[in-house]
Structure formats: C-alpha cells, structure tokens
Write an enzyme that holds these catalytic residues in place. Structure first.
Site, mmCIF file in Angstrom:
data_model
loop_
_atom_site.group_PDB
_atom_site.id
_atom_site.type_symbol
_atom_site.label_atom_id
_atom_site.label_comp_id
_atom_site.label_asym_id
_atom_site.label_seq_id
_atom_site.Cartn_x
_atom_site.Cartn_y
_atom_site.Cartn_z
ATOM 1 N N ASP A 288 0.816 -1.209 0.000
ATOM 2 C CA ASP A 288 0.000 0.000 0.000
ATOM 3 C C ASP A 288 0.854 1.265 0.000
ATOM 4 O O ASP A 288 0.473 2.283 -0.580
ATOM 5 C CB ASP A 288 -0.950 -0.004 1.205
ATOM 6 C CG ASP A 288 -2.206 -0.812 0.922
ATOM 7 O OD1 ASP A 288 -2.131 -1.751 0.116
ATOM 8 O OD2 ASP A 288 -3.255 -0.509 1.505
ATOM 9 N N ASP B 75 -1.392 -5.408 4.039
ATOM 10 C CA ASP B 75 -2.741 -4.908 4.290
ATOM 11 C C ASP B 75 -3.892 -5.764 3.771
ATOM 12 O O ASP B 75 -4.796 -6.127 4.518
ATOM 13 C CB ASP B 75 -2.872 -3.497 3.699
ATOM 14 C CG ASP B 75 -1.961 -2.509 4.390
ATOM 15 O OD1 ASP B 75 -0.874 -2.920 4.836
ATOM 16 O OD2 ASP B 75 -2.302 -1.328 4.464
ATOM 17 N N LYS B 76 -3.908 -6.062 2.484
ATOM 18 C CA LYS B 76 -5.054 -6.778 1.911
ATOM 19 C C LYS B 76 -4.797 -8.265 1.796
ATOM 20 O O LYS B 76 -5.717 -9.042 1.536
ATOM 21 C CB LYS B 76 -5.401 -6.211 0.525
ATOM 22 C CG LYS B 76 -5.544 -4.708 0.499
ATOM 23 C CD LYS B 76 -6.525 -4.205 1.532
ATOM 24 C CE LYS B 76 -6.471 -2.695 1.689
ATOM 25 N NZ LYS B 76 -5.226 -2.180 2.243
ATOM 26 N N CYS C 74 5.057 -2.397 8.239
ATOM 27 C CA CYS C 74 5.404 -1.104 8.842
ATOM 28 C C CYS C 74 5.051 -1.093 10.330
ATOM 29 O O CYS C 74 4.103 -1.728 10.772
ATOM 30 C CB CYS C 74 4.700 0.016 8.097
ATOM 31 S SG CYS C 74 5.176 0.073 6.356
ATOM 32 N N GLU D 181 -6.725 4.462 -0.531
ATOM 33 C CA GLU D 181 -6.369 5.031 0.770
ATOM 34 C C GLU D 181 -5.914 6.470 0.597
ATOM 35 O O GLU D 181 -5.313 6.828 -0.415
ATOM 36 C CB GLU D 181 -5.237 4.229 1.421
ATOM 37 C CG GLU D 181 -5.681 2.910 1.970
ATOM 38 C CD GLU D 181 -4.597 2.216 2.768
ATOM 39 O OE1 GLU D 181 -4.926 1.224 3.429
ATOM 40 O OE2 GLU D 181 -3.435 2.651 2.738
ATOM 41 N N SER E 99 -5.397 4.799 5.436
ATOM 42 C CA SER E 99 -4.394 3.871 5.941
ATOM 43 C C SER E 99 -4.572 3.721 7.439
ATOM 44 O O SER E 99 -5.086 4.615 8.118
ATOM 45 C CB SER E 99 -2.997 4.428 5.646
ATOM 46 O OG SER E 99 -2.030 3.828 6.469
#
Length: 552
Positions: free
Chosen positions: A78, A120-121, A192, A442, A468
């Site tokens: 992302d 993320d996804k 992150c 995002e 985000s």
C-alpha cells in the site's frame, strides 16, 4: 482425506504420475497434502523475508508427517502504490487473493493450508479464502519490521517519510534531514511498525485464533518468528488429523472478539471492511450494527503509533495479543473463550500472560473511555462512515468547518501542495469509493500532508474512499452511500458548512433538505472510469463499504 480424490485408486494413476513428477515420493503420496500459500515478493518490504519462513513451515509440515506444496499469490504494498493510480488495485487485490487461494486449494484437493501473509489486503484475502474453502488452516503473518532510528529519534514509516514530506514543505526540516529520515525509517524486512492495517489484521487473526500465540507481534527478522512458522507447519497437520476447520473457530462470537480487540487497541479503520467481508464469506450474522453497539462500550487500553510513540516492537515486549486479551477477559467485556488453531482455548493461552500495564493499561484505567474506532451517522452519511478516534486530538471531537470539494485525490493533493487549504477547511474527496474510484483508494498522502503542515487539528478530511491504518487527524472515511451511487457526499458544494461530533457519533451537512433535493435533480449520472480490465469488472460487481466492499 480430501486429497484421496486425486491419489487413490487405479483411475488416479495419471494423477499420481504427475505428483511424482513434482517430486512427491511413493511414501508421501499417502501423507496429508498441505498447501503453503505464500505471498513472497521482492516488491513488498513486509514480504521479502518469506522465503526463509516458507522453509520453516515446510520443515514443520514434513516433521509432522505431511507433504508440503508451496504456491504463490499476489501482494500489493500500500505504501508504494499510494498516491497514484496503482492504489486503485489495493483493495480489489483482497478478493483476487481469496480467489487465487481458493482456486489452487480446490483444484488440487488439498487437505490443509498454511497461509503465509503479512501486509494490508493479503491477510484478509487469505482469511476470506480460508473461510470459503473451510479446510484445516493456520495463518502465519510474517511480522513487523524493526523500528527506525536517526539521531536518537525513533522512526516509523509514517512519521519518518509521509509526515516528513509535510514538515519539509512547511520548512520545519531541511532537505538533508528529509533524506536522512527517508533512509532510516524502514530498516528491515517486515510490515510497517505501527498499528496500521497490516499489523491490525495480524493481531485480529491471532485474536480470532487463526494464528499461533505471538505470531502477530514477533519481529519479521526474529528467530521467534522462524520458530512460530515451524510450529505452524506442525500444527496444521494435527488440525487435518483432528478435522478442525476454520468455521469450527471463526463464528459470530469470534468476530465480535476481533471487533472488541480492534476497538481496545485503536486499530485501522480498514478492519471494518475486512471483518464484514469475513462475515459474508462465512454467512455469519455480523454487520455494521455490531461495530456501532460495541464502539459505545469498549475502552481503549492500547495506544500505538501513529496515535502515540510506542510501536509493535513495544507492544510485543509488553505481552502482545495474549496480554491484551487477558486484560479484556479479566475486565469481562464480552470476550468469548473460543478454540484456536493452537489447540488451546483463549483462556488457556492468556491465563499466565505477562502484561506490562504501562503500555497495555488496566481496563479501569484506560487511555480513554472512547474506543479506538467509531461509526458516525447523519444526513451526510445515512448508511454510516468510520473514523479512527484514537488518532484524533480530544480538542477536536466537535468540529465544524467549510467544505472544499475535490472529485479525486490528485486534485486534493494539488490544493494541499499549493497551500490552498487553510485552518477551518474540511476537505471533501469523493468519487474514490469502491465503485467510484474504482478500488476505494487510501488517503494516507493527503492526511499525512495535513499533519505535516500543522493542520492536523484545524482541518478535517471526509471521503468515500478509505484511510491507511497510519492515518491520524480529523479524518472520516467509508462515507456511505458513496458519491458514485448518488450519496449525499456528491451533493456538497464549496463553502457548505459541515458539523462533525465524535462524542455523539454524528456527521451532518448543514444544508436545507429542499436545497439538497434541488442539487440531486441536477446531479449528473456517474460514468465508470475504466473501459477494460480487472478494475472494470470490479467496479461493476463491488458492493458498498458498509457491506465490506465485497464482490458479488
């Protein structure tokens, strides 16, 4: 075993021949067939260390008497896809990943799965697949990266890069310092460092019982992560032998556990989309009403970056997910004592958990009695919208300002970079929802720029797109109905007054109903932005954010 359908009997002679061509020994033909769905890629920092974890999982599977098969699935970063057309593919990739895992597992009749994920996804996509296929499964999230550091300043990806851009453009730091921060903010493999979407979903996978204890918080470069990967390989074979499936673990009570934990630790707003999508995949009765109900009850007991200085490394040292769950169980807030892939119930995992109460506060001494996340309703968002309460300064819980409307993120960014946004403004970024984007991008770049420019408490941002997990400030996302579906956000004009009230969970456009009706009559029909490819199919099939932006 399921795999008997591809390896048992005279008629399956060709199948066995092909399996032997793939390197399966005659002895292991009779072993449980376990797929390792790996999202390894050199493109995504959270995934670059997965080759080693694949080996550890494979060793665990073979040590327990299984036969491992590694196959790949896509992964999108992302952060790298942020701020340009590539971000349109991020949320759609969730459903693509679920389809990929389902396709391989079903086509080859695998007996079990280890899903190696991180960012993320990818994690929610794999969880959706696990529920759909419903064969014994363990999730291994690859873990957070180490904290950055420069000149004794602790850094994270958000504060060391995205927000640093705003500080540079505002003259707070010079170019030399900007480049130093750029180089030192992301020092290792891993997701992150803060409680952003990747780490939120890793924590929730552990809360739901789909990952082994401490999987979510163990560093990507730690030996502990390697051991967890090995143990996960061992455990999936045990699950196959005992026929323990995802829907034996994931239920309405489990998903409500995840919502409670999410609210208590101030996780990413994206978790709303993903939990609703999981509920849909399993035909489980969890809706936005569950979030709304619990968001009025749950206190926030953990506060991590971007809302505070501590990171996932600090959370791990403080006891991690077991410590959070122990705190919530002891407080009797409704955590259900469900079974987990470890073979243990939550009560057993958390019974003797270490809890550092400086970082994970006792429930009766919370950081705030407000939850980390909240759902707002009003004439601007009749079907709801979400905000990360933990990222909003309490002085801004009641905010009113004048709208400045933009029909794309790019237009809003240009206005921000040209200093056209002033204190008291409310940025409206619309036609960025699941259908309108398409892909529900995002908005980390504009939110970080607002904070970096010192406008984090004097401006707000409202969008039918999403944020985000690293977002902070007065940011309202997932506005439903979205502009592309004729939602009220499409009717806002420059200068309109908007009132946001976090305390009462309301968001209202202060324009008379008859005036809004006039505007609606003049609203041009939305035209799809894509003429071909995956995003065209996605935009035609995707549902709104209040239903998890599911496809179909």
């Amino acid at each position: 075993m399921r795999s008997d359908s591809i390896k048992k009997g005279i008629a399956r002679t060709p199948h066995r021949g092909l399996l032997m061509a793939a390197g399966v020994s005659k002895k292991n033909i009779d072993a449980p067939f376990i797929g390792i769905a790996s999202s390894f890629t050199d493109l995504v920092p959270g995934h670059i260390g997965m080759r080693d974890l694949e080996r550890q999982i494979e060793k665990g599977i073979h040590s327990a008497g299984g036969q491992a098969f590694i196959f790949g699935v896509p992964a999108v970063c992302d952060g790298i896809s942020m701020g340009h057309c590539g971000m349109r593919y991020s949320l759609p990739s969730r459903d693509l990943i679920a389809d990929c895992v389902e396709t391989v597992a079903q086509a080859h009749q695998l007996d079990g799965l280890v899903l190696l994920s991180n960012c993320d996804k990818i994690t929610p996509g794999m969880l959706i697949a696990a529920i759909r296929i419903n064969i014994p499964t363990v999730i291994v999230t690859a873990g957070p990266m180490l904290d950055g550091e420069s000149q004794c300043e602790k850094l994270t990806m958000i504060k060391g890069s995205f927000e640093a851009v705003g500080k540079f453009r505002s003259g707070i730091i010079n170019e030399k310092r900007l480049l130093e921060l750029e180089e030192e903010s992301c020092p290792s493999a891993g997701s992150c460092q803060g409680m952003y979407t990747a780490n939120t979903m890793a924590c929730l996978a552990e809360v739901m019982g789909m990952s082994l204890p401490f999987c979510a918080t163990s560093s990507a470069v730690s030996s502990k992560k390697r051991r967890i990967a090995f143990d996960s390989g061992m455990q999936v074979v045990n699950l196959v032998r005992n026929d323990v499936k995802p829907l034996d673990i994931i239920s309405k009570k489990t998903l409500r556990n995840a919502i409670i934990a999410d609210l208590a630790m101030g996780g990413s707003t994206n978790s709303f989309l993903h939990i609703l999508a999981l509920a849909n995949a399993g035909n489980i009765d969890v809706t936005l009403k569950d979030f709304e109900e619990l968001s009025h009850k749950i206190h926030q007991v953990v506060k991590l970056d971007p809302a505070a200085l501590p990171t996932m490394s600090d959370f791990h040292k403080a006891g991690g997910v077991p410590a959070l769950l122990k705190t919530l169980i002891d407080a009797n807030v409704g955590i259900s004592d469900n079974l987990t892939t470890s073979g243990l119930k939550l009560s057993k995992i958390t019974k003797n958990a270490y809890v550092n109460t400086e970082l994970i506060h006792p429930y009766d001494v919370p950081f705030t009695t407000k939850p980390g996340l909240g759902i707002l309703y009003g004439n601007l968002a009749p079907d709801g919208c979400v905000t990360k309460i933990s990222g909003i300064d309490e002085s801004c819980y009641e905010f009113e300002g004048a709208a400045k409307t933009f029909d794309s993120e790019e237009d809003a960014m240009l206005a921000l970079e040209n200093d056209e946004i002033k204190a008291g403004d409310i940025l409206i970024i619309r036609y960025e929802g699941p259908k309108g984007g398409p892909g529900m991008r995002e908005m980390l770049a504009p939110t970080s720029l607002l904070v970096g420019k010192g406008l984090g408490t004097s401006c707000a941002l409202i969008t039918d797109g999403r944020f985000s997990g690293g977002t902070r400030g007065i940011c309202i996302g997932h506005v439903c109905p979205e502009a592309a579906n004729g939602g009220p956000i499409a009717l806002i004009q420059d200068g309109d007054r908007i009132r946001i009230n976090i305390n009462t969970r309301q968001i209202n456009l202060l324009v008379a109903d008859d005036e809004l009706e006039k505007r609606r009559k003049n609203l041009k029909p939305f035209e799809l932005k894509c003429e071909s490819g995956y995003l065209l199919k996605y935009s035609k099939m995707v549902q709104d954010a209040s239903h998890g932006a599911i496809v179909g």
